[in-house]
Design an enzyme around this catalytic site. Sequence first.
Site, PDB file in Angstrom:
ATOM      1  N   LYS A  72     -19.502 -19.313  22.359  1.00  0.00           N
ATOM      2  CA  LYS A  72     -18.882 -19.863  21.149  1.00  0.00           C
ATOM      3  C   LYS A  72     -19.489 -21.206  20.757  1.00  0.00           C
ATOM      4  O   LYS A  72     -19.989 -21.958  21.583  1.00  0.00           O
ATOM      5  CB  LYS A  72     -17.370 -20.023  21.346  1.00  0.00           C
ATOM      6  CG  LYS A  72     -16.614 -18.719  21.411  1.00  0.00           C
ATOM      7  CD  LYS A  72     -16.461 -18.120  20.027  1.00  0.00           C
ATOM      8  CE  LYS A  72     -15.548 -16.908  20.068  1.00  0.00           C
ATOM      9  NZ  LYS A  72     -15.108 -16.484  18.777  1.00  0.00           N
ATOM     10  N   ARG A  79     -12.991 -11.452  26.602  1.00  0.00           N
ATOM     11  CA  ARG A  79     -14.092 -10.763  25.925  1.00  0.00           C
ATOM     12  C   ARG A  79     -15.349 -11.580  26.188  1.00  0.00           C
ATOM     13  O   ARG A  79     -15.324 -12.799  26.069  1.00  0.00           O
ATOM     14  CB  ARG A  79     -13.843 -10.682  24.413  1.00  0.00           C
ATOM     15  CG  ARG A  79     -14.958  -9.908  23.704  1.00  0.00           C
ATOM     16  CD  ARG A  79     -15.065 -10.230  22.238  1.00  0.00           C
ATOM     17  NE  ARG A  79     -15.231 -11.629  21.909  1.00  0.00           N
ATOM     18  CZ  ARG A  79     -16.363 -12.328  21.979  1.00  0.00           C
ATOM     19  NH1 ARG A  79     -17.477 -11.775  22.451  1.00  0.00           N
ATOM     20  NH2 ARG A  79     -16.410 -13.586  21.620  1.00  0.00           N
TER      21      ARG A  79
END
Length: 162
Positions: free
Chosen positions: A103, A138
């Site tokens: 991210k 995830r």
Amino acid sequence: SGLRADRRMATLVAARARGAILVASETVAGAQEPVGTVCALLAESLQLAQAAGVATENLLLDPGIGFFRRAAVPWHAWDCTILRRLGELRTLGRPILVGLSRKSFIGHLLDRPDPGQRLAGSLAATAAAVLNGAHMIRTHDVGATRDAVRMAEALRGEELGN
């Protein structure tokens, strides 16, 4: 959108899906309190799903790491606050799924603009998420992340499975 963008989606999920992951995502600019905002959005999503007839036991919650860019709080601080206080989302009564792998907040904090260079940060964030209450993760890097999750579970005091 956690069923909020298109209210017909909840009816479709109830009719055709085995379950759903309800994701918190920004609806208005300027939100100031990360956990309160995410909890309210996820609670609304749960209500929409339940009203449409989706079985509650078939729902997972995702706090939407990376999906709050117009908040009053800087986006990377928002994501860190959510991870730090992830356990507070457990009051909603559903398992929490978190997607942290590669991210942009990790890239920002570690000065790693290339997502391929964010493995160490992704693993650290994943371990923190598990320690703070995440039920599912995830990831892009399955093997390394599995090891990080197993370590966090051991540190949290859970039995290691095979």
